[in-house]
Motif scaffolding. Structure first.
Motif, PDB file in Angstrom:
ATOM      1  N   SER A  82       2.053  -1.950   6.724  1.00  0.00           N
ATOM      2  CA  SER A  82       0.837  -2.045   7.457  1.00  0.00           C
ATOM      3  C   SER A  82       1.163  -1.845   8.965  1.00  0.00           C
ATOM      4  CB  SER A  82       0.257  -3.492   7.460  1.00  0.00           C
ATOM      5  OG  SER A  82       0.977  -4.429   7.916  1.00  0.00           O
ATOM      6  N   ASP A  83       2.272  -2.180   9.369  1.00  0.00           N
ATOM      7  CA  ASP A  83       2.787  -2.287  10.916  1.00  0.00           C
ATOM      8  C   ASP A  83       3.005  -0.625  11.242  1.00  0.00           C
ATOM      9  OD1 ASP A  83       3.054  -4.868  10.981  1.00  0.00           O
ATOM     10  OD2 ASP A  83       5.221  -4.925  11.109  1.00  0.00           O
ATOM     11  N   PHE A  84       3.466   0.260  10.243  1.00  0.00           N
ATOM     12  CA  PHE A  84       3.275   1.516  10.473  1.00  0.00           C
ATOM     13  C   PHE A  84       1.811   2.181  10.722  1.00  0.00           C
ATOM     14  CE2 PHE A  84       7.499   0.919   9.322  1.00  0.00           C
ATOM     15  CZ  PHE A  84       8.443   1.792   9.796  1.00  0.00           C
ATOM     16  N   LYS A  85       1.086   1.686   9.803  1.00  0.00           N
ATOM     17  CA  LYS A  85      -0.303   2.311  10.169  1.00  0.00           C
ATOM     18  C   LYS A  85      -0.869   1.737  11.440  1.00  0.00           C
ATOM     19  CE  LYS A  85      -1.175   1.305   5.632  1.00  0.00           C
ATOM     20  NZ  LYS A  85      -2.258   0.696   4.299  1.00  0.00           N
ATOM     21  N   GLN A  86      -0.499   0.596  11.704  1.00  0.00           N
ATOM     22  CA  GLN A  86      -1.022   0.219  13.319  1.00  0.00           C
ATOM     23  C   GLN A  86      -0.529   1.018  14.555  1.00  0.00           C
ATOM     24  OE1 GLN A  86      -0.823  -3.972  14.306  1.00  0.00           O
ATOM     25  NE2 GLN A  86      -1.254  -4.391  12.053  1.00  0.00           N
ATOM     26  N   GLY A  87       0.530   1.403  14.348  1.00  0.00           N
ATOM     27  CA  GLY A  87       1.020   2.204  15.452  1.00  0.00           C
ATOM     28  C   GLY A  87       2.444   1.525  16.078  1.00  0.00           C
ATOM     29  N   PRO A  88       2.824   2.152  17.223  1.00  0.00           N
ATOM     30  CA  PRO A  88       4.077   1.843  17.678  1.00  0.00           C
ATOM     31  C   PRO A  88       4.174   0.490  18.354  1.00  0.00           C
ATOM     32  CG  PRO A  88       3.144   4.043  18.833  1.00  0.00           C
ATOM     33  CD  PRO A  88       2.053   3.500  17.766  1.00  0.00           C
ATOM     34  N   ARG A  89       2.904   0.017  18.792  1.00  0.00           N
ATOM     35  CA  ARG A  89       2.868  -1.219  19.148  1.00  0.00           C
ATOM     36  C   ARG A  89       3.438  -2.456  18.188  1.00  0.00           C
ATOM     37  NH1 ARG A  89       0.185  -1.239  24.026  1.00  0.00           N
ATOM     38  NH2 ARG A  89       0.042  -3.778  23.985  1.00  0.00           N
ATOM     39  N   ALA A  90       3.058  -2.210  17.031  1.00  0.00           N
ATOM     40  CA  ALA A  90       3.504  -3.221  15.911  1.00  0.00           C
ATOM     41  C   ALA A  90       4.846  -2.930  15.481  1.00  0.00           C
ATOM     42  CB  ALA A  90       2.638  -2.915  14.644  1.00  0.00           C
ATOM     43  N   LEU A  91       5.268  -1.637  15.705  1.00  0.00           N
ATOM     44  CA  LEU A  91       7.024  -1.411  15.310  1.00  0.00           C
ATOM     45  C   LEU A  91       8.104  -2.190  16.229  1.00  0.00           C
ATOM     46  CD1 LEU A  91       6.323   2.011  14.019  1.00  0.00           C
ATOM     47  CD2 LEU A  91       6.562   0.092  12.728  1.00  0.00           C
ATOM     48  N   ARG A  92       9.049  -2.318  15.746  1.00  0.00           N
ATOM     49  CA  ARG A  92      10.264  -2.943  16.679  1.00  0.00           C
ATOM     50  C   ARG A  92      11.208  -2.176  17.111  1.00  0.00           C
ATOM     51  NH1 ARG A  92       7.838  -4.696  12.476  1.00  0.00           N
ATOM     52  NH2 ARG A  92       7.210  -6.567  12.037  1.00  0.00           N
ATOM     53  N   HIS A  93      11.625  -1.054  16.383  1.00  0.00           N
ATOM     54  CA  HIS A  93      12.907  -0.285  16.988  1.00  0.00           C
ATOM     55  C   HIS A  93      12.329   0.905  17.680  1.00  0.00           C
ATOM     56  CE1 HIS A  93      16.372   1.771  16.827  1.00  0.00           C
ATOM     57  NE2 HIS A  93      17.100   0.802  16.502  1.00  0.00           N
ATOM     58  N   PRO A  94      13.081   1.261  18.856  1.00  0.00           N
ATOM     59  CA  PRO A  94      12.586   2.405  19.451  1.00  0.00           C
ATOM     60  C   PRO A  94      12.746   3.798  18.640  1.00  0.00           C
ATOM     61  CG  PRO A  94      14.657   1.697  20.485  1.00  0.00           C
ATOM     62  CD  PRO A  94      13.987   0.625  19.492  1.00  0.00           C
ATOM     63  N   TYR A  95      13.546   3.674  17.651  1.00  0.00           N
ATOM     64  CA  TYR A  95      13.758   5.065  16.866  1.00  0.00           C
ATOM     65  C   TYR A  95      12.261   5.177  15.961  1.00  0.00           C
ATOM     66  CZ  TYR A  95      14.619   8.623  13.280  1.00  0.00           C
ATOM     67  OH  TYR A  95      14.948   9.718  12.632  1.00  0.00           O
TER      68      TYR A  95
ATOM     69  N   VAL B 211      21.334  -7.528  13.225  1.00  0.00           N
ATOM     70  CA  VAL B 211      20.203  -7.392  12.773  1.00  0.00           C
ATOM     71  C   VAL B 211      19.142  -8.812  13.118  1.00  0.00           C
ATOM     72  CG1 VAL B 211      18.841  -7.399  10.376  1.00  0.00           C
ATOM     73  CG2 VAL B 211      20.809  -6.348  10.741  1.00  0.00           C
ATOM     74  N   ARG B 212      18.090  -8.596  13.622  1.00  0.00           N
ATOM     75  CA  ARG B 212      17.260  -9.782  14.020  1.00  0.00           C
ATOM     76  C   ARG B 212      16.037  -9.686  13.370  1.00  0.00           C
ATOM     77  NH1 ARG B 212      16.110 -10.175  19.856  1.00  0.00           N
ATOM     78  NH2 ARG B 212      15.832  -7.902  19.723  1.00  0.00           N
ATOM     79  N   GLN B 213      15.486 -11.028  13.118  1.00  0.00           N
ATOM     80  CA  GLN B 213      14.188 -10.980  12.236  1.00  0.00           C
ATOM     81  C   GLN B 213      13.135 -11.139  13.349  1.00  0.00           C
ATOM     82  OE1 GLN B 213      13.847 -11.631   8.920  1.00  0.00           O
ATOM     83  NE2 GLN B 213      16.204 -11.393   8.484  1.00  0.00           N
ATOM     84  N   ILE B 214      12.242 -10.232  13.335  1.00  0.00           N
ATOM     85  CA  ILE B 214      11.041 -10.210  14.335  1.00  0.00           C
ATOM     86  C   ILE B 214       9.842 -10.100  13.678  1.00  0.00           C
ATOM     87  CG2 ILE B 214      10.070  -9.150  16.637  1.00  0.00           C
ATOM     88  CD1 ILE B 214      12.943  -8.509  17.110  1.00  0.00           C
ATOM     89  N   ARG B 215       9.005 -10.867  14.003  1.00  0.00           N
ATOM     90  CA  ARG B 215       7.299 -10.806  13.053  1.00  0.00           C
ATOM     91  C   ARG B 215       7.510 -10.275  11.788  1.00  0.00           C
ATOM     92  NH1 ARG B 215       5.251  -6.779  15.670  1.00  0.00           N
ATOM     93  NH2 ARG B 215       6.948  -6.120  16.789  1.00  0.00           N
ATOM     94  N   GLY B 216       8.198 -10.926  10.896  1.00  0.00           N
ATOM     95  CA  GLY B 216       7.939 -10.534   9.551  1.00  0.00           C
ATOM     96  C   GLY B 216       8.804  -9.078   9.300  1.00  0.00           C
TER      97      GLY B 216
END
Lengths: 331, 310
Positions: free
Chosen positions: B233-246, B296-301
């Motif tokens: 679902s994060d990928f559907k929301q777009g870059p703001r929901a994603l964690r890594h610059p890649y 590796v870090r845990q962030i927002r699920g």
């Protein structure tokens, strides 16, 4: 079904035409080579008679044989006779060439078939074994054995085997296809077999390394293929893979090799038969060449060409039986 | 190392190197996968996304224990909480783990489809007929040789092998290319059904849209390592929901978004950067990224391998 039969017939006709034109070309080349040969057939014939003859008798023979006629005319004469089914008379054996070929071929056939089967079976099994143990000790060892055997000349190998097994150990006869001093009618099957062992073994030692190395290479390719990876992923073990995928996929190259080895087999049998004084086609062709027995030489040349061609044609037809992709392409 | 008993497969710090010989016949180690992590639970579809050469397909071979002889492996792979040893892998091949390979090349060219999908066994035949029907394969498919299959049919036959198995973990390597959109959706729907039966599915793909749509979680691979795992679902929301610059860059590069690639290219295995593998192309990099591999870090699920991911 009718379509398949029709296709088979047209393939046979096409191959037949090819073989006929090849036979024509081979006969021309052989004839030219014989014409260029420094050996004088008349002189050889006279030597073979064992008695001195006068100049007049010699001229008679020359005239009878058509010495001095232009080569083209000679060739055409020979060819028309061949087309009528007459291969001429051997100047060496003084019998019709066709009879000699028929008789010699039968004893050669026993030799060639047994060594052909032996080298095919040994070569294929050793090749499979090497492929399965690819890169391990057994593979590297057998590979060296194969390299050594295939670099050794047949006649030398024959001489060594003869020395070891016949002279030193006395296990096998030193030559011929039957015991000396026994009428040909009285020779038993066992005796023939006993005389066949050593030449057949020599001949198969010559050709099995080639088959083994090719089989090994193909099997290694198959074992590195994607479909074997997937078969392993589905839990198939090494022997399952050899049985289900390996043999199936290397059979076609093996069959090709086996049938194209007819040519090598023929060449090898010339050597082996001479070493073992085995009265087959191979020793006849050597005798014909050394004595400039032109009709016999040309006859055997044509016959061996036909023999090799038939071998290749059988391989072609077998492809279709083995590989569904070829079957589809043919139909 | 703590083991989650609920996962089917858990991979930690997995590295794979190949022994190679360079032009001077000196042995070199080519590291193709470095410090990779991934986990999948029963009933879950995890999509593994990344450019070609990011080590996606090797992952399947590593889990099945089918790496080439010149490969060496370090790190931990656990199957249902058990360390995955070569003996266990041998038992799991054809049993607990099934592979759906990439192309028709993975079928024996001289063997009919029937023999490669269970054979003549009566129960297997009934099951195959049912599965083939559901995949929309014609009745006589089992009598065909692989070369007689169309691209899409071949893929569906490959998918059928996993459906016919009782595997609890299915690793599908690019199962959809060559299928029409409809067939792809159909195949992915079947994977979802398999997941509902409680099987775990790793979907290796570069069809990122479909991955977002069908997977529960998406793992993004870059140069042989996992840079981020996140709920689809994060990928559907777009870059703001994603964690890594890649991952953000990957999202931006999709045609339906801004279709804008970032400069540079994925590093070659023999020539990996010292610190973070993405650092040379990263717009946010600092001196630390160039020197040290981020943890590796845990962030927002989700999980991210980045000093600055948020």
């Amino acid at each position: 079904m009718r379509g398949r039969f029709f296709n088979l017939c047209s393939a046979l006709i096409k191959n037949g035409m090819k073989i006929l034109s090849l036979l024509l070309a081979v006969s021309i080349i052989a004839f030219v080579l014989v014409t260029l040969s420094p050996i004088d057939p008349v002189q050889q014939y006279i030597l073979g008679l064992g008695t001195a003859i006068s100049q007049e008798q010699r001229e008679e023979i020359e005239e009878y044989w058509g010495v001095g006629e232009p080569p083209v005319e000679c060739y055409i004469n020979w060819l028309t006779n061949v087309l009528r089914g007459d291969l001429g008379v051997s100047s060496l054996y003084r019998r019709p060439v066709a009879d000699i070929i028929g008789e010699r071929f039968l004893s050669s056939l026993a030799l060639m078939v047994s060594s052909w089967l032996l080298s095919g079976i040994i070569g294929f099994s050793i090749g499979c074994l090497m492929g399965m143990r690819h890169g391990r000790f057994l593979d590297r060892f057998l590979k060296k054995v194969c390299y050594i055997l295939s670099s050794v000349p047949t006649f030398w190998l024959g001489l060594v085997l003869l020395l070891v097994f016949s002279v030193w150990l006395g296990w096998f006869p030193i030559g011929f296809s039957s015991p000396i001093g026994v009428l040909s009618g009285d020779v038993t099957f066992g005796q023939r077999l006993y005389h066949l062992v050593l030449p057949a073994f020599t001949l198969s030692l010559m050709s099995f390394p080639n088959i083994a190395l090719h089989t090994r290479q193909k099997l290694v390719e198959v074992l590195e293929s994607d479909y074997v990876l997937f078969a392993r992923a589905r839990g198939e073990g090494n022997w399952d893979i050899l049985r289900r995928h390996g043999i199936r996929n290397i059979l076609m190259p093996a069959v090709t090799l086996q049938f194209t080895s007819f040519a090598e087999l023929f060449g090898g049998s010339v050597m082996a038969e001479n070493v073992f004084s085995y009265p087959g086609l191979g020793s006849a062709v050597a005798a014909a060449g050394l004595n400039s027995d032109v009709p016999l030489l040309l006859g055997i040349t044509l016959f061996s060409t036909l023999f090799v061609c038939v071998g290749n044609m059988v391989a072609d037809l077998l492809y279709a039986a083995i590989d569904p992709r070829v079957r589809e392409a043919v139909e | 190392m703590e083991q989650n008993k609920n996962t089917i497969l858990e991979i930690h710090d997995l590295s794979i190197s190949f022994r190679m010989y360079d032009s001077r016949f000196e042995q070199t180690e080519l590291k193709v996968i470095s410090d990779l992590y991934l986990s999948v639970s029963p009933g879950e579809i995890v999509a593994v996304a990344g450019a070609s050469g990011s080590g996606k397909s090797l992952l399947a071979s590593a889990v099945l224990g089918l790496l080439p002889a010149n490969a060496s492996l370090s790190g931990h792979i656990h199957y249902k909480g058990q360390e995955l040893t070569p003996e266990l892998q041998k038992n799991l091949r054809g049993g607990g783990i099934a592979l759906v390979p990439q192309s028709v090349e993975f079928l024996d060219p001289l063997m009919k489809v029937r023999s490669q999908t269970g054979g003549r066994d009566k129960a297997k035949t009934a099951e195959r007929t049912r599965v083939f029907k559901r995949l929309g394969l014609p009745d006589d498919t089992e009598n065909l040789y692989p070369f007689e299959l169309s691209g899409g049919m071949a893929r569906r036959v490959l998918v059928s092998t996993a459906m016919l198995s009782s595997a609890e973990l299915i690793i599908a390597d690019e199962p959809t290319p060559g299928m029409s959109l409809e067939q792809s959706l159909q195949a992915l729907t079947m994977f979802r059904e398999l997941a509902r039966e409680g099987r775990a599915i790793i979907l290796i793909t570069h069809d990122i849209d479909l991955a977002f749509e069908f997977a529960d979680r998406v793992a993004v691979f870059y140069a042989g390592t996992t840079v981020e795992t996140a709920p689809a679902s994060d990928f559907k929301q777009g870059p703001r929901a994603l964690r890594h610059p890649y991952s953000k860059a990957l999202w931006e590069a999709l045609p339906q978004n801004s279709f804008r690639p970032i400069p540079g290219s994925q590093p070659y295995p023999g020539d990996l950067p010292k610190g973070c593998l993405f650092a040379p192309r990263c717009p946010m990099r600092t001196a630390e990224c160039m020197e040290h591999v981020p943890p590796v870090r845990q962030i927002r699920g989700g999980e991210v391998r980045c000093f600055y991911g948020s």
